[in-house]
Design a protein around this motif. Structure first.
Motif, PDB file in Angstrom:
ATOM      1  N   SER A  35       9.331   5.008 -10.523  1.00  0.00           N
ATOM      2  CA  SER A  35       9.924   4.445  -9.315  1.00  0.00           C
ATOM      3  C   SER A  35      10.400   3.021  -9.577  1.00  0.00           C
ATOM      4  O   SER A  35       9.710   2.226 -10.220  1.00  0.00           O
ATOM      5  N   TYR A  36      11.609   2.718  -9.070  1.00  0.00           N
ATOM      6  CA  TYR A  36      12.128   1.354  -9.125  1.00  0.00           C
ATOM      7  C   TYR A  36      11.775   0.578  -7.860  1.00  0.00           C
ATOM      8  O   TYR A  36      12.107  -0.608  -7.760  1.00  0.00           O
ATOM      9  N   CYS A  37      11.139   1.242  -6.908  1.00  0.00           N
ATOM     10  CA  CYS A  37      10.865   0.597  -5.622  1.00  0.00           C
ATOM     11  C   CYS A  37       9.377   0.372  -5.366  1.00  0.00           C
ATOM     12  O   CYS A  37       9.008  -0.559  -4.645  1.00  0.00           O
ATOM     13  N   CYS A  38       8.541   1.227  -5.909  1.00  0.00           N
ATOM     14  CA  CYS A  38       7.111   1.152  -5.609  1.00  0.00           C
ATOM     15  C   CYS A  38       6.409   0.193  -6.576  1.00  0.00           C
ATOM     16  O   CYS A  38       6.414   0.421  -7.791  1.00  0.00           O
ATOM     17  N   PRO A  39       5.778  -0.873  -6.056  1.00  0.00           N
ATOM     18  CA  PRO A  39       5.096  -1.838  -6.938  1.00  0.00           C
ATOM     19  C   PRO A  39       3.645  -1.468  -7.222  1.00  0.00           C
ATOM     20  O   PRO A  39       2.975  -2.151  -8.013  1.00  0.00           O
ATOM     21  N   ASP A  40       3.148  -0.405  -6.606  1.00  0.00           N
ATOM     22  CA  ASP A  40       1.734  -0.042  -6.722  1.00  0.00           C
ATOM     23  C   ASP A  40       1.509   0.750  -8.013  1.00  0.00           C
ATOM     24  O   ASP A  40       1.957   1.890  -8.147  1.00  0.00           O
ATOM     25  N   ALA A  41       0.792   0.142  -8.962  1.00  0.00           N
ATOM     26  CA  ALA A  41       0.542   0.805 -10.244  1.00  0.00           C
ATOM     27  C   ALA A  41      -0.323   2.046 -10.084  1.00  0.00           C
ATOM     28  O   ALA A  41      -0.242   2.984 -10.889  1.00  0.00           O
ATOM     29  N   ALA A  42      -1.169   2.072  -9.060  1.00  0.00           N
ATOM     30  CA  ALA A  42      -2.001   3.250  -8.829  1.00  0.00           C
ATOM     31  C   ALA A  42      -1.158   4.431  -8.360  1.00  0.00           C
ATOM     32  O   ALA A  42      -1.459   5.587  -8.655  1.00  0.00           O
ATOM     33  N   CYS A  43      -0.096   4.118  -7.635  1.00  0.00           N
ATOM     34  CA  CYS A  43       0.796   5.175  -7.139  1.00  0.00           C
ATOM     35  C   CYS A  43       1.826   5.555  -8.196  1.00  0.00           C
ATOM     36  O   CYS A  43       2.075   6.736  -8.426  1.00  0.00           O
TER      37      CYS A  43
END
Length: 288
Positions: A35-43
């Motif tokens: 993902s280029y939008c999600c900053p959550d490394a867990a996700c």
């Protein structure tokens, strides 16, 4: 993934300038996505997440639960209408030669055409009844079609193909368009289209048009479109196919045509023989 990040950002910015929000942008590569939008490394971890196997999505599960059937690829749907090759083609062509020599002179004679028409409809009616009972063991298209091809002999297929070249016979056959008749009728018309081998390619226009009509009547628009397209390839001047093709592409509802066919059938049966004896009556409805 990182090399494409500037492009993804530029696209997001350009869309935002036009008041088009971008909620997600993904990079798909080697069976994984990032993902280029999600900053959550867990996700969305740096190593990406594996793409799910085909047909395992929530949408696929919901479609299956709702009874929505996948008709197969375009190639698979076209194959169902394509003339058979060896070893079927040669004996089928010979059977068509014999049927043409036998039936065409009778069809051209005023006193013989009625008899051939009744004979063709009786034969088709009996095969629709048999196909209703002889269900394939496998729903996969190729194996289901092979099951039907193995049932129908060359001579009977040839007799029906030649008989359906008569317009009135074909119109009567089109009445098997709904209820318990439609599915086995569609299987029969497809099987007959596959038997129009060699120089008898133009003869496929009749069964292909019937297949397109029944598919449309049953709500299977993709199959209907392909069958009608193939009918016009077989014979571009085939009027019934042209009319159905035009009505289909104009978005018409098939119900008005079904009503006309029902009225024709009811009027004919009211004038002539009891329903169970009429060659064009609903298949199997009055069979023991």
């Amino acid at each position: 993934m990182l090399r494409l990040a500037p492009l993804a950002q530029s696209l997001r910015t350009a869309c935002g300038a036009r008041d088009i929000p971008v909620y997600e942008a993904l990079c798909l590569s080697a069976g994984h996505y990032w993902s280029y939008c999600c900053p959550d490394a867990a996700c969305c971890p740096r190593e990406g997440r594996p793409v799910g196997a085909s047909g395992t999505s929530a949408m696929a599960a919901a479609a299956a639960y709702a009874g929505i059937q996948v008709r197969g690829s375009l190639r698979e749907m076209e194959r169902r209408l394509t003339p058979l090759g060896s070893p079927v083609a040669e004996p089928q062509e010979k059977a068509l030669d014999v049927a043409s020599e036998t039936l065409v002179p009778r069809m051209l004679a005023p006193d013989g055409c009625t008899a051939v028409r009744a004979q063709t409809l009786r034969l088709a009616r009996s095969w629709i009844a048999r196909l209703r009972e002889a269900l394939p063991d496998d729903d996969e298209c190729a194996r289901a079609d092979a099951h039907d091809d193995a049932l129908i002999g060359h001579e009977e297929a040839a007799a029906m193909i030649v008989g359906l070249q008569d317009r009135k016979t074909r119109d009567r056959a089109a009445e098997w368009m709904e209820g318990t008749d439609s599915r086995p009728a569609l299987r029969l018309w497809r099987a007959l289209a596959r038997r129009c081998v060699g120089p008898y390619g133009e003869h496929a226009a009749a069964p292909l048009t019937l297949a397109g009509w029944v598919a449309w009547s049953e709500g299977d628009r993709p199959s209907a479109r392909i069958a009608l397209d193939h009918a016009l390839r077989s014979d571009p001047d085939y009027v019934f196919a042209r009319l159905l093709h035009r009505a289909f592409n104009d978005g018409m509802d098939p119900e008005p045509l079904r009503r006309c066919m029902r009225k024709e059938r009811d009027a004919r049966q009211g004038r002539r023989l009891p329903r169970e004896h009429d060659p064009g009556s609903s298949v199997g409805r009055h069979l023991p």
